[in-house]
Design a protein around this motif. Structure first.
Motif, PDB file in Angstrom:
ATOM      1  N   LEU A 166     -86.526 -68.021 -53.621  1.00 27.98           N
ATOM      2  CA  LEU A 166     -85.529 -66.968 -53.832  1.00 27.98           C
ATOM      3  C   LEU A 166     -86.206 -65.617 -53.996  1.00 27.98           C
ATOM      4  O   LEU A 166     -85.717 -64.603 -53.486  1.00 27.98           O
ATOM      5  CB  LEU A 166     -84.681 -67.303 -55.058  1.00 27.98           C
ATOM      6  CG  LEU A 166     -83.422 -66.456 -55.256  1.00 27.98           C
ATOM      7  CD1 LEU A 166     -82.508 -66.528 -54.043  1.00 27.98           C
ATOM      8  CD2 LEU A 166     -82.675 -66.893 -56.518  1.00 27.98           C
ATOM      9  N   ARG A 167     -87.332 -65.595 -54.689  1.00 30.95           N
ATOM     10  CA  ARG A 167     -88.082 -64.335 -54.807  1.00 30.95           C
ATOM     11  C   ARG A 167     -88.562 -63.860 -53.444  1.00 30.95           C
ATOM     12  O   ARG A 167     -88.659 -62.651 -53.188  1.00 30.95           O
ATOM     13  CB  ARG A 167     -89.277 -64.504 -55.752  1.00 30.95           C
ATOM     14  CG  ARG A 167     -88.907 -64.644 -57.208  1.00 30.95           C
ATOM     15  CD  ARG A 167     -90.134 -64.472 -58.099  1.00 30.95           C
ATOM     16  NE  ARG A 167     -91.171 -65.463 -57.827  1.00 30.95           N
ATOM     17  CZ  ARG A 167     -91.231 -66.666 -58.398  1.00 30.95           C
ATOM     18  NH1 ARG A 167     -90.310 -67.016 -59.281  1.00 30.95           N
ATOM     19  NH2 ARG A 167     -92.208 -67.512 -58.088  1.00 30.95           N
ATOM     20  N   ALA A 168     -88.872 -64.805 -52.564  1.00 31.23           N
ATOM     21  CA  ALA A 168     -89.330 -64.457 -51.217  1.00 31.23           C
ATOM     22  C   ALA A 168     -88.180 -64.093 -50.287  1.00 31.23           C
ATOM     23  O   ALA A 168     -88.415 -63.678 -49.149  1.00 31.23           O
ATOM     24  CB  ALA A 168     -90.137 -65.619 -50.626  1.00 31.23           C
ATOM     25  N   GLY A 169     -86.951 -64.273 -50.752  1.00 30.75           N
ATOM     26  CA  GLY A 169     -85.802 -63.859 -49.949  1.00 30.75           C
ATOM     27  C   GLY A 169     -85.126 -64.962 -49.175  1.00 30.75           C
ATOM     28  O   GLY A 169     -84.441 -64.688 -48.183  1.00 30.75           O
ATOM     29  N   VAL A 170     -85.287 -66.219 -49.611  1.00 26.06           N
ATOM     30  CA  VAL A 170     -84.587 -67.322 -48.947  1.00 26.06           C
ATOM     31  C   VAL A 170     -84.060 -68.281 -50.019  1.00 26.06           C
ATOM     32  O   VAL A 170     -84.802 -68.702 -50.907  1.00 26.06           O
ATOM     33  CB  VAL A 170     -85.501 -68.059 -47.932  1.00 26.06           C
ATOM     34  CG1 VAL A 170     -86.768 -68.572 -48.586  1.00 26.06           C
ATOM     35  CG2 VAL A 170     -84.749 -69.202 -47.261  1.00 26.06           C
ATOM     36  N   ALA A 171     -82.767 -68.582 -49.972  1.00 24.62           N
ATOM     37  CA  ALA A 171     -82.143 -69.492 -50.938  1.00 24.62           C
ATOM     38  C   ALA A 171     -82.141 -70.902 -50.366  1.00 24.62           C
ATOM     39  O   ALA A 171     -81.641 -71.131 -49.264  1.00 24.62           O
ATOM     40  CB  ALA A 171     -80.721 -69.043 -51.247  1.00 24.62           C
ATOM     41  N   VAL A 172     -82.702 -71.844 -51.104  1.00 25.34           N
ATOM     42  CA  VAL A 172     -82.754 -73.244 -50.680  1.00 25.34           C
ATOM     43  C   VAL A 172     -82.134 -74.102 -51.778  1.00 25.34           C
ATOM     44  O   VAL A 172     -82.009 -73.677 -52.924  1.00 25.34           O
ATOM     45  CB  VAL A 172     -84.200 -73.693 -50.391  1.00 25.34           C
ATOM     46  CG1 VAL A 172     -84.803 -72.876 -49.263  1.00 25.34           C
ATOM     47  CG2 VAL A 172     -85.070 -73.593 -51.641  1.00 25.34           C
ATOM     48  N   THR A 173     -81.749 -75.332 -51.423  1.00 24.54           N
ATOM     49  CA  THR A 173     -81.104 -76.224 -52.378  1.00 24.54           C
ATOM     50  C   THR A 173     -82.103 -77.247 -52.883  1.00 24.54           C
ATOM     51  O   THR A 173     -82.716 -77.964 -52.079  1.00 24.54           O
ATOM     52  CB  THR A 173     -79.925 -76.960 -51.710  1.00 24.54           C
ATOM     53  OG1 THR A 173     -79.033 -76.004 -51.139  1.00 24.54           O
ATOM     54  CG2 THR A 173     -79.167 -77.792 -52.733  1.00 24.54           C
ATOM     55  N   PRO A 174     -82.288 -77.357 -54.213  1.00 23.73           N
ATOM     56  CA  PRO A 174     -83.222 -78.354 -54.745  1.00 23.73           C
ATOM     57  C   PRO A 174     -82.690 -79.766 -54.566  1.00 23.73           C
ATOM     58  O   PRO A 174     -81.471 -79.994 -54.483  1.00 23.73           O
ATOM     59  CB  PRO A 174     -83.310 -77.983 -56.230  1.00 23.73           C
ATOM     60  CG  PRO A 174     -82.007 -77.313 -56.530  1.00 23.73           C
ATOM     61  CD  PRO A 174     -81.632 -76.568 -55.273  1.00 23.73           C
ATOM     62  N   GLY A 175     -83.589 -80.730 -54.520  1.00 24.92           N
ATOM     63  CA  GLY A 175     -83.190 -82.114 -54.303  1.00 24.92           C
ATOM     64  C   GLY A 175     -82.730 -82.839 -55.545  1.00 24.92           C
ATOM     65  O   GLY A 175     -81.969 -83.805 -55.458  1.00 24.92           O
ATOM     66  N   ARG A 176     -83.160 -82.403 -56.727  1.00 25.30           N
ATOM     67  CA  ARG A 176     -82.886 -83.151 -57.951  1.00 25.30           C
ATOM     68  C   ARG A 176     -81.399 -83.441 -58.171  1.00 25.30           C
ATOM     69  O   ARG A 176     -81.039 -84.566 -58.566  1.00 25.30           O
ATOM     70  CB  ARG A 176     -83.464 -82.389 -59.167  1.00 25.30           C
ATOM     71  CG  ARG A 176     -83.206 -83.088 -60.503  1.00 25.30           C
ATOM     72  CD  ARG A 176     -83.911 -84.426 -60.535  1.00 25.30           C
ATOM     73  NE  ARG A 176     -83.628 -85.222 -61.721  1.00 25.30           N
ATOM     74  CZ  ARG A 176     -82.620 -86.080 -61.833  1.00 25.30           C
ATOM     75  NH1 ARG A 176     -81.764 -86.234 -60.817  1.00 25.30           N
ATOM     76  NH2 ARG A 176     -82.443 -86.785 -62.916  1.00 25.30           N
TER      77      ARG A 176
END
Length: 480
Positions: A427-437
């Motif tokens: 997110l700091r790098a500018g991309v939102a991803v979904t965690p697996g947990r």
């Protein structure tokens, strides 16, 4: 520029200029704002609506927008501390605490900040939505006689018939209930089929929204592992015997998050195991209309091969259209149908008739099959683009299965990776991803990420998002 960011920027401009106007003074006309800021009339309308919601402006139809009168002093803040005791008073008597954790759902619902690549989205990007066809369908529906009247609580007959044909087999319209989307249908199904405190078998990993539904209802989700061919029958039978569960929730087609399709040899085995256990199978058929162009013929829903009423089928139009077209279906056979019907009526009364009529207009129009064909082609292209970029730039992220349907990829991270730190770094790098947990009801076997390729604008954003994720991974390695 995305409409969402245009609206936000215009709101900020107008908010900063409000002090130029006296309370009650008229702001520039919508036409003047369109010309000055070079935005659409829709953007201006939405920006003014947001300012009105904040109490900063007042809009008067036919007259324009005016600066609002200053607010009076804020009322004294009350003491809500008593609620902590009230909300926890019954927890000691619950067999399973009814905790409500929406974080796993919000991971795919919350819009990231402007400029962030949205690899965490759970819906189609506006460019993939049939916006024109939906608008025309809504317009036609609005002219239908009686459209604002009360619909049958089960849903309008023509829409129930359309869903029944899509499910296939011996399913009839009388066995279908129109629901307010898939999430609502799953909630109804779990409440109908299992009492608080009961175990419910779930695939592992599985959709976090379903886990949240189960836990909020006081149910105990118990995992049954999934491989590339879907849920494992041997472990399923063992889980039924050990737990005494009477419900299995599964996604036989393009499972979320793995993308697996239940293998032909396992389909009848799963139904037989559930039938022998005296259990229901809740079939969440959520992305049947998001098959990729290379998917080939799809297997029918489990419900189409179930004459004994084992399967409670859930499907929806939402994923293939828009997050706001929340129209889906529940289908079941036998006495359980009346229980589903009763719970849905108590919870929601009925799905608004204008929305049902619009859905019927949409799926009956020539634009509908055209949209599905175009969507199928574009999803395959995006999947291939993301897969190639990941294999080239992030080969250390394992991609065990490339799905032929759905809107995302499921990646296993290298052993020892701090999943939470990587998600934050991305997110700091500018991309939102979904965690697996959040996809696991118990301890996960490894760290994972889910990356959506449907919520972004196109292949350019996919390439940029992978580049930013590469930077985040490099940062995570350096931080070890």
């Amino acid at each position: 520029m995305h409409e969402r960011s245009s609206v936000g920027e215009l709101v900020n401009h107008l908010r900063s200029e409000l002090n130029r106007y006296s309370p009650g003074e008229k702001l520039p006309s919508s036409r003047a704002l369109v010309e000055r800021f070079r935005v659409s009339p829709v953007t201006v309308s939405r920006a003014l609506a947001r300012l009105a919601a904040e109490g900063l402006v007042v809009t008067r139809p036919g007259a324009g927008a005016f600066r609002a009168e200053p607010r009076t002093a804020a009322p004294a803040v009350g003491d809500t501390g008593w609620q902590e005791v009230a909300l926890s008073a019954d927890a000691a008597t619950d067999a399973v605490p009814r905790s409500v954790d929406a974080s796993g759902v919000l991971a795919s619902l919350a819009a990231p900040p402007p400029g962030v690549v949205e690899f965490n989205g759970g819906y189609l990007h506006p460019s993939l939505q049939p916006e024109r066809a939906m608008g025309e369908a809504l317009s036609r529906a609005g002219r239908r006689p009686g459209v604002w009247g009360r619909p049958p609580v089960e849903g309008i007959p023509e829409l129930r018939e359309w869903f029944a044909r899509g499910i296939g087999g011996a399913t009839t319209a009388a066995e279908v209930l129109v629901s307010a989307g898939g999430q609502s249908a799953l909630t109804t199904a779990l409440r109908a089929l299992a009492p608080p405190g009961a175990p419910v078998l779930v695939e592992s990993p599985t959709y976090p929204g379903m886990l949240a539904i189960a836990r909020a209802a006081g149910l105990r989700p118990l995992p049954v592992p999934v491989d590339a061919d879907g849920v494992k029958p041997g472990l399923l039978a063992e889980a039924f015997r050990a737990s005494g569960a009477r419900v299995l929730v599964c996604q036989p087609l393009f499972q979320n998050p793995t993308g697996a399709v239940l293998a032909p040899g396992r389909r009848h085995e799963v139904l037989r195991i559930a039938r022998d256990a005296g259990a229901f199978v809740v079939e969440d058929d959520f992305v049947r209309r998001l098959a990729h162009a290379d998917a080939g013929p799809l297997p029918p829903p489990l419900a189409a091969e179930d004459p004994d009423g084992v399967v409670v089928h859930v499907c929806s139009l939402t994923k293939a259209t828009s997050p706001s077209l929340r129209v889906g279906a529940l289908a079941a056979r036998g006495p359980v149908l009346e229980r589903l019907r009763a719970i849905q009526i108590v919870d929601t009364f009925f799905v608004p008739r204008p929305l049902q009529e619009a859905a019927l207009e949409l799926v009956g129009s020539p634009a509908w099959p055209r949209h599905l064909r175009a969507l199928s082609t574009e999803l395959k292209h995006r999947r291939d683009t993301m897969t190639a970029a990941l294999r080239l730039h992030l080969p250390e992220l394992a991609l065990p299965h490339v799905p032929s349907g759905g809107y995302h990829l499921w990646l296993r991270l290298p052993d020892g990776t701090d999943e939470s730190a990587l998600v934050s770094g991305a997110l700091r790098a500018g991309v939102a991803v979904t965690p697996g947990r959040p996809y696991f009801s118990a301890e996960p076997p490894a760290a994972h990420l889910r990356l959506s390729f449907a919520a972004v604008a196109g292949e350019g954003e996919i390439a940029e998002g992978v580049r930013r994720l590469r930077a985040a991974c490099d940062e995570a390695v350096r931080a070890r």
